[in-house]
Design a protein around this motif. Structure first.
Motif, mmCIF file in Angstrom:
data_model
loop_
_atom_site.group_PDB
_atom_site.id
_atom_site.type_symbol
_atom_site.label_atom_id
_atom_site.label_comp_id
_atom_site.label_asym_id
_atom_site.label_seq_id
_atom_site.Cartn_x
_atom_site.Cartn_y
_atom_site.Cartn_z
ATOM 1 N N TYR A 1 0.845 -1.200 0.000
ATOM 2 C CA TYR A 1 0.000 0.000 0.000
ATOM 3 C C TYR A 1 0.881 1.252 0.000
ATOM 4 O O TYR A 1 0.654 2.199 -0.761
ATOM 5 C CB TYR A 1 -0.908 -0.028 1.227
ATOM 6 N N GLU B 1 2.635 1.867 -3.333
ATOM 7 C CA GLU B 1 1.701 2.392 -4.330
ATOM 8 C C GLU B 1 1.412 3.874 -4.075
ATOM 9 O O GLU B 1 1.354 4.673 -5.015
ATOM 10 C CB GLU B 1 0.405 1.578 -4.318
ATOM 11 N N LYS B 2 1.224 4.247 -2.817
ATOM 12 C CA LYS B 2 0.981 5.659 -2.485
ATOM 13 C C LYS B 2 2.186 6.514 -2.886
ATOM 14 O O LYS B 2 2.021 7.602 -3.441
ATOM 15 C CB LYS B 2 0.703 5.831 -0.992
ATOM 16 N N LYS B 3 3.382 6.011 -2.625
ATOM 17 C CA LYS B 3 4.588 6.750 -2.997
ATOM 18 C C LYS B 3 4.691 6.884 -4.510
ATOM 19 O O LYS B 3 5.063 7.941 -5.027
ATOM 20 C CB LYS B 3 5.832 6.055 -2.443
ATOM 21 N N ARG B 4 4.380 5.812 -5.230
ATOM 22 C CA ARG B 4 4.434 5.838 -6.693
ATOM 23 C C ARG B 4 3.460 6.886 -7.241
ATOM 24 O O ARG B 4 3.800 7.677 -8.113
ATOM 25 C CB ARG B 4 4.125 4.468 -7.280
ATOM 26 N N ARG B 5 2.238 6.904 -6.697
ATOM 27 C CA ARG B 5 1.242 7.885 -7.141
ATOM 28 C C ARG B 5 1.687 9.313 -6.839
ATOM 29 O O ARG B 5 1.446 10.231 -7.621
ATOM 30 C CB ARG B 5 -0.112 7.613 -6.484
ATOM 31 N N HIS B 6 2.319 9.494 -5.687
ATOM 32 C CA HIS B 6 2.816 10.818 -5.300
ATOM 33 C C HIS B 6 3.858 11.304 -6.309
ATOM 34 O O HIS B 6 3.769 12.426 -6.816
ATOM 35 C CB HIS B 6 3.415 10.743 -3.894
ATOM 36 N N ASP C 1 4.334 10.221 -9.364
ATOM 37 C CA ASP C 1 3.665 10.405 -10.660
ATOM 38 C C ASP C 1 2.937 11.746 -10.728
ATOM 39 O O ASP C 1 2.981 12.433 -11.755
ATOM 40 C CB ASP C 1 2.665 9.274 -10.931
ATOM 41 N N ALA C 2 2.268 12.119 -9.647
ATOM 42 C CA ALA C 2 1.519 13.385 -9.640
ATOM 43 C C ALA C 2 2.460 14.582 -9.793
ATOM 44 O O ALA C 2 2.194 15.499 -10.567
ATOM 45 C CB ALA C 2 0.698 13.510 -8.355
ATOM 46 N N SER D 1 3.994 14.526 -13.336
ATOM 47 C CA SER D 1 2.985 14.906 -14.332
ATOM 48 C C SER D 1 2.766 16.413 -14.339
ATOM 49 O O SER D 1 2.649 17.028 -15.413
ATOM 50 C CB SER D 1 1.656 14.195 -14.052
ATOM 51 N N GLY E 1 0.001 15.002 -1.671
ATOM 52 C CA GLY E 1 0.373 13.605 -1.849
ATOM 53 C C GLY E 1 1.104 13.000 -0.671
ATOM 54 O O GLY E 1 1.177 11.780 -0.535
#
Length: 146
Positions: free
Chosen positions: A88, A91-96, A98-99, A102, A125
């Motif tokens: 978990y 995944e949160k770190k990856r999304r952070h 990515d945001a 981006s 994030g």
């Protein structure tokens, strides 16, 4: 007239410049761990996390609460104690990341540099890690000081 939404101090700032430190190859051995040393540390970390995790798991199945010394052994390896939480968290770190990346790409395409926006995205994030750190600190503060 006062601002109804005062801004919070920024936890993250972004610089428009990077700094590069060149370290000659002949000095690298004295500045960094060797791959063997890094591998040894990684294996010791995994071994310690497995040992503590098993001890806590067996204690909890027997209805025994861990003692403060056992809990202190968990400091810094919490992510390794529970595979589900580790996944978990990754995944949160990856999304952070990515945001933030981006937004940087979007700003580059538009020809703008909005550091305030990047800071806000980064802060949003990473709020969960700040909350988690506060909860851990609260829990650890309740442990007896020897």
């Amino acid at each position: 007239m006062s601002n109804p939404n005062p801004t919070r101090p920024r936890a993250v700032t972004f610089s428009q410049f990077s700094r590069l430190a060149y370290i000659p190859n002949d000095e690298a051995g004295s500045k960094w761990y060797s791959s063997g040393e890094r591998n040894h540390f990684r294996q010791a970390l995994i071994r310690d996390a497995t040992r503590v995790s098993r001890a806590l798991e067996s204690a909890s199945t027997e209805g025994i609460l861990p003692d403060p010394e056992q809990l202190c052994e968990c400091i810094g390896i919490e992510m390794l104690m529970n595979r589900g939480f580790a996944l978990y968290s990754m995944e949160k770190k990856r999304r952070h990341v990515d945001a933030v990346l981006s937004e940087q790409m979007l700003q580059r395409q538009r020809g703008v540099c909005d550091l305030e926006r990047l800071s806000e995205i980064s802060r949003t994030g990473s709020e969960w890690t700040t909350e988690r750190a506060q909860k851990l600190a609260t829990g650890y503060s309740k442990l007896p000081n020897d």
